[in-house]
Design a protein around this motif. Structure first.
Motif, PDB file in Angstrom:
ATOM      1  N   LEU A 127     -12.759  16.768   3.408  1.00 37.29           N
ATOM      2  CA  LEU A 127     -12.525  15.236   3.174  1.00 37.29           C
ATOM      3  C   LEU A 127     -12.047  14.704   1.944  1.00 37.29           C
ATOM      4  O   LEU A 127     -11.227  14.095   1.771  1.00 37.29           O
ATOM      5  N   GLU A 128     -12.858  15.576   0.932  1.00 38.24           N
ATOM      6  CA  GLU A 128     -12.313  15.538  -0.526  1.00 38.24           C
ATOM      7  C   GLU A 128     -10.568  15.668  -0.650  1.00 38.24           C
ATOM      8  O   GLU A 128     -10.297  15.115  -1.363  1.00 38.24           O
ATOM      9  N   GLU A 129     -10.379  16.844  -0.267  1.00 37.59           N
ATOM     10  CA  GLU A 129      -8.886  17.165  -0.338  1.00 37.59           C
ATOM     11  C   GLU A 129      -8.076  16.047   0.276  1.00 37.59           C
ATOM     12  O   GLU A 129      -7.113  15.765  -0.512  1.00 37.59           O
ATOM     13  N   VAL A 130      -8.279  15.451   1.446  1.00 43.26           N
ATOM     14  CA  VAL A 130      -7.538  14.683   2.010  1.00 43.26           C
ATOM     15  C   VAL A 130      -7.567  13.221   1.267  1.00 43.26           C
ATOM     16  O   VAL A 130      -6.378  12.401   1.101  1.00 43.26           O
ATOM     17  N   LEU A 131      -8.789  12.878   0.705  1.00 38.48           N
ATOM     18  CA  LEU A 131      -8.898  11.623  -0.200  1.00 38.48           C
ATOM     19  C   LEU A 131      -7.971  11.951  -1.266  1.00 38.48           C
ATOM     20  O   LEU A 131      -7.274  10.729  -1.849  1.00 38.48           O
ATOM     21  N   ARG A 132      -8.277  12.799  -1.835  1.00 34.73           N
ATOM     22  CA  ARG A 132      -7.313  13.180  -3.440  1.00 34.73           C
ATOM     23  C   ARG A 132      -5.803  13.049  -3.027  1.00 34.73           C
ATOM     24  O   ARG A 132      -5.180  12.278  -3.882  1.00 34.73           O
ATOM     25  N   GLU A 133      -5.502  13.803  -2.067  1.00 32.93           N
ATOM     26  CA  GLU A 133      -3.859  13.658  -1.752  1.00 32.93           C
ATOM     27  C   GLU A 133      -3.518  12.268  -1.531  1.00 32.93           C
ATOM     28  O   GLU A 133      -2.450  11.870  -1.792  1.00 32.93           O
ATOM     29  N   GLN A 134      -4.383  11.381  -0.557  1.00 33.32           N
ATOM     30  CA  GLN A 134      -4.072  10.340  -0.200  1.00 33.32           C
ATOM     31  C   GLN A 134      -4.021   9.205  -1.344  1.00 33.32           C
ATOM     32  O   GLN A 134      -3.043   8.456  -1.486  1.00 33.32           O
ATOM     33  N   ILE A 135      -4.870   9.141  -1.852  1.00 33.79           N
ATOM     34  CA  ILE A 135      -5.099   8.394  -3.309  1.00 33.79           C
ATOM     35  C   ILE A 135      -3.930   8.766  -4.111  1.00 33.79           C
ATOM     36  O   ILE A 135      -3.321   7.644  -4.669  1.00 33.79           O
ATOM     37  N   ALA A 136      -3.739   9.864  -4.457  1.00 30.51           N
ATOM     38  CA  ALA A 136      -2.682  10.175  -5.348  1.00 30.51           C
ATOM     39  C   ALA A 136      -1.117   9.637  -4.848  1.00 30.51           C
ATOM     40  O   ALA A 136      -0.215   9.220  -5.620  1.00 30.51           O
ATOM     41  N   ASP A 137      -0.900   9.938  -3.443  1.00 33.23           N
ATOM     42  CA  ASP A 137       0.462   9.511  -2.787  1.00 33.23           C
ATOM     43  C   ASP A 137       0.421   7.899  -2.779  1.00 33.23           C
ATOM     44  O   ASP A 137       1.739   7.583  -2.566  1.00 33.23           O
ATOM     45  N   GLY A 138      -0.526   7.277  -2.267  1.00 32.78           N
ATOM     46  CA  GLY A 138      -0.627   5.863  -2.010  1.00 32.78           C
ATOM     47  C   GLY A 138       0.026   5.650  -0.542  1.00 32.78           C
ATOM     48  O   GLY A 138       0.479   6.773   0.233  1.00 32.78           O
ATOM     49  N   GLN A 139       0.452   4.344  -0.335  1.00 35.24           N
ATOM     50  CA  GLN A 139       1.137   4.006   0.684  1.00 35.24           C
ATOM     51  C   GLN A 139       2.552   4.641   1.085  1.00 35.24           C
ATOM     52  O   GLN A 139       3.104   5.033   0.239  1.00 35.24           O
ATOM     53  N   PRO A 140       2.675   4.784   2.452  1.00 37.70           N
ATOM     54  CA  PRO A 140       3.902   5.470   2.615  1.00 37.70           C
ATOM     55  C   PRO A 140       5.105   4.744   1.990  1.00 37.70           C
ATOM     56  O   PRO A 140       5.203   3.610   2.059  1.00 37.70           O
ATOM     57  N   ARG A 141       6.106   5.458   1.665  1.00 42.76           N
ATOM     58  CA  ARG A 141       7.358   4.819   1.278  1.00 42.76           C
ATOM     59  C   ARG A 141       7.501   4.211  -0.195  1.00 42.76           C
ATOM     60  O   ARG A 141       7.908   4.219  -1.201  1.00 42.76           O
ATOM     61  N   THR A 142       6.280   3.121  -0.241  1.00 42.84           N
ATOM     62  CA  THR A 142       6.301   2.201  -1.301  1.00 42.84           C
ATOM     63  C   THR A 142       5.244   3.029  -2.517  1.00 42.84           C
ATOM     64  O   THR A 142       5.416   2.695  -3.580  1.00 42.84           O
ATOM     65  N   HIS A 143       4.602   4.039  -2.005  1.00 45.56           N
ATOM     66  CA  HIS A 143       3.381   4.664  -2.970  1.00 45.56           C
ATOM     67  C   HIS A 143       2.704   3.694  -3.716  1.00 45.56           C
ATOM     68  O   HIS A 143       1.995   3.966  -4.599  1.00 45.56           O
ATOM     69  N   ARG A 144       2.436   2.383  -3.032  1.00 43.83           N
ATOM     70  CA  ARG A 144       1.446   1.303  -3.771  1.00 43.83           C
ATOM     71  C   ARG A 144      -0.077   2.048  -3.390  1.00 43.83           C
ATOM     72  O   ARG A 144      -0.164   2.725  -2.418  1.00 43.83           O
ATOM     73  N   PRO A 145      -0.932   1.400  -4.275  1.00 42.59           N
ATOM     74  CA  PRO A 145      -2.360   1.986  -3.854  1.00 42.59           C
ATOM     75  C   PRO A 145      -2.882   1.196  -2.533  1.00 42.59           C
ATOM     76  O   PRO A 145      -2.234   0.211  -2.127  1.00 42.59           O
ATOM     77  N   TRP A 146      -3.551   1.934  -1.898  1.00 41.61           N
ATOM     78  CA  TRP A 146      -4.288   1.582  -0.578  1.00 41.61           C
ATOM     79  C   TRP A 146      -4.801   0.344  -0.892  1.00 41.61           C
ATOM     80  O   TRP A 146      -5.769   0.041  -1.811  1.00 41.61           O
ATOM     81  N   LYS A 147      -5.130  -0.579   0.229  1.00 36.85           N
ATOM     82  CA  LYS A 147      -5.832  -1.882   0.103  1.00 36.85           C
ATOM     83  C   LYS A 147      -7.059  -1.637   0.148  1.00 36.85           C
ATOM     84  O   LYS A 147      -8.240  -2.231  -0.195  1.00 36.85           O
ATOM     85  N   LYS A 148      -7.422  -0.712   1.417  1.00 32.36           N
ATOM     86  CA  LYS A 148      -8.891  -0.330   1.479  1.00 32.36           C
ATOM     87  C   LYS A 148      -8.823   1.269   2.107  1.00 32.36           C
ATOM     88  O   LYS A 148      -7.851   1.475   2.671  1.00 32.36           O
ATOM     89  N   ILE A 149      -9.797   1.954   1.715  1.00 33.46           N
ATOM     90  CA  ILE A 149     -10.111   3.228   2.442  1.00 33.46           C
ATOM     91  C   ILE A 149     -11.313   3.232   3.050  1.00 33.46           C
ATOM     92  O   ILE A 149     -12.336   3.201   2.370  1.00 33.46           O
TER      93      ILE A 149
END
Length: 432
Positions: A163-185
């Motif tokens: 779970l921590e690996e997935v969170l780190r990866e997704q927070i680093a990459d952000g939203q698809p295409r735009t790479h903006r920060p996620w609104k909510k996780i």
């Protein structure tokens, strides 16, 4: 294997309350199980399949009279949604009672447990949000997540490090295409996994979510009422502060002998849901007698009925569950899950063993639930045993004798067995 060949192992009709023993209607087929017809015969069977964890599904000395009085006063249905004419004094009392029981500021109740997940998640999450879901979460969570429009990522079952690996990866990459920060996780887990019988590693998962500032959503459908010193679920059992869980979901269909589900959280979240959730706005409100059953059963659990039956029921479900699991393992069965969990899957693996195990148990008047694809992977078929506080030690001994005999016949004892002896009234009793 043609599904018709073991169609008789599923959907067996019953004709009594789902207590420790119940009546199973016998069926027959004249076309190799393509169609099944009910006969007039019934078999009295030991019930190892219903979610009647605390025994409230049958008539109860405290709950049943109050439910009958409520039925006379309010009728079986409100015939209306909550926002129209479907909110009675009972509904308001139930929401306050549930919030107090799970130790959250507020709660909202729904008429169906499945809808509680599938209708709530699309309201809480949407485009630009991220849902991280345990790989073995219930279908209601899966469908709710898909309907939300949020991006969904899955972590390996009950493994906080992944779970921590997935969170780190997704927070680093952000939203698809735009790479903006996620609104909510939001991270979604279950208290007890319904097909595995495993307890969630909640303290570790909460620690990871806090570290990465993700919300947590806990589904306690099978754990609320069934585990914990006072029946308050995995948070109480594992020593987790409910303030650390953002959204707490549960159902009333297991430990409380009723129907429906609830969401508990902050007053702001619950107020938002009451204005926006379609299940609240458009769905018929929970039946008043069902609401009274929940209130009464919680009062029994908390000892507010003037007795200690609630504490006795909680002690009995723990004792029964741990005894039954331990004895099955001693016989050589592969049993999934953790101690204190009333859900214990016996692994069959081969789908061809499903009809043999189910039919042989039924011949000996033991009713079991077998689970196959698509509820589980094709080669991970299992029989899911659900233990109840209403089971006596004699009931469990009979079940063990039958399951041991059938296990030998079907060939599902995958581990070496210990000497199968149990002492009863000073005499050694063999299961087989």
């Amino acid at each position: 294997m043609c599904p018709y060949t073991f169609k008789d192992c599923f959907g067996r009709p019953i004709s009594s309350a789902p207590d420790a023993w119940f009546d199973v209607v016998e069926r027959y087929s004249n076309d190799n199980n393509k169609t099944l017809k009910r006969s007039t015969k019934v078999s009295r069977c030991l019930n190892l399949g219903s979610y009647n964890y605390l025994g409230f599904a049958a008539a109860d000395e405290y709950c049943t009279p109050r439910v009958i009085e409520t039925l006379k006063k309010y009728s079986p249905s409100t015939c209306s949604t909550r926002v129209d004419g479907g909110t009675t004094a009972l509904h308001n009392e139930l929401e306050k009672f549930v919030a107090s029981f799970v130790r959250k500021p507020a709660a909202i109740v729904f008429g169906m447990g499945y809808v509680t997940n599938s209708a709530i998640l699309p309201v809480l999450m949407g485009k630009g949000c991220l849902i991280i879901s345990d790989s073995l979460n219930h279908n209601s969570i899966v469908n709710g997540a898909r309907g939300s429009g949020a991006v969904i990522r899955v972590f390996q079952h009950n493994i906080p490090s992944h779970l921590e690996e997935v969170l780190r990866e997704q927070i680093a990459d952000g939203q698809p295409r735009t790479h903006r920060p996620w609104k909510k996780i939001i991270v979604i887990v279950e208290g007890i996994y319904s097909m595995e019988g495993e307890l969630c590693k909640l303290p570790e998962i909460i620690a990871v979510c806090k570290k990465y500032k993700a919300y947590t959503y806990l589904d306690e459908a099978h754990s609320i009422g069934a585990v914990g010193k006072t029946g308050r679920g995995v948070c109480e059992l594992l020593g987790v502060d409910t303030a650390d869980v953002d959204i707490m979901m549960g159902t009333f269909t297991k430990s409380f002998g009723s129907c429906g589900g609830y969401i508990a959280g902050s007053e702001e979240v619950i107020k938002y849901l009451k204005y926006t959730c379609p299940a609240h706005l458009y769905g018929t409100s929970i039946s008043p007698p069902a609401a009274q059953q929940i209130i009464s059963s919680i009062r029994v659990i908390l000892g507010e009925d003037g007795s200690n039956r609630g504490a006795q029921k909680l002690a009995k479900i723990r004792e029964n569950s741990n005894f039954f699991r331990s004895e099955l393992q001693k016989m050589g069965f592969e049993v999934l899950g953790d101690n204190d969990s009333p859900v214990m899957p016996i692994m069959l693996y081969n789908p061809a063993k499903i009809p043999a195990f189910s039919r042989e148990c039924l011949k000996h008047n033991v009713a079991v639930v077998t689970v196959a694809f698509p509820a589980t992977p094709l080669l991970l078929a299992r029989a899911r045993i659900c233990i109840s506080a209403s089971h006596s030690r004699e009931d469990l001994m009979k079940a063990l004798q039958v399951i041991s005999k059938v296990g030998d016949l079907v060939g599902i004892k995958y581990f070496p067995a210990e000497p199968l002896k149990q002492y009863q009234d000073g005499k050694a009793v063999k299961y087989d």
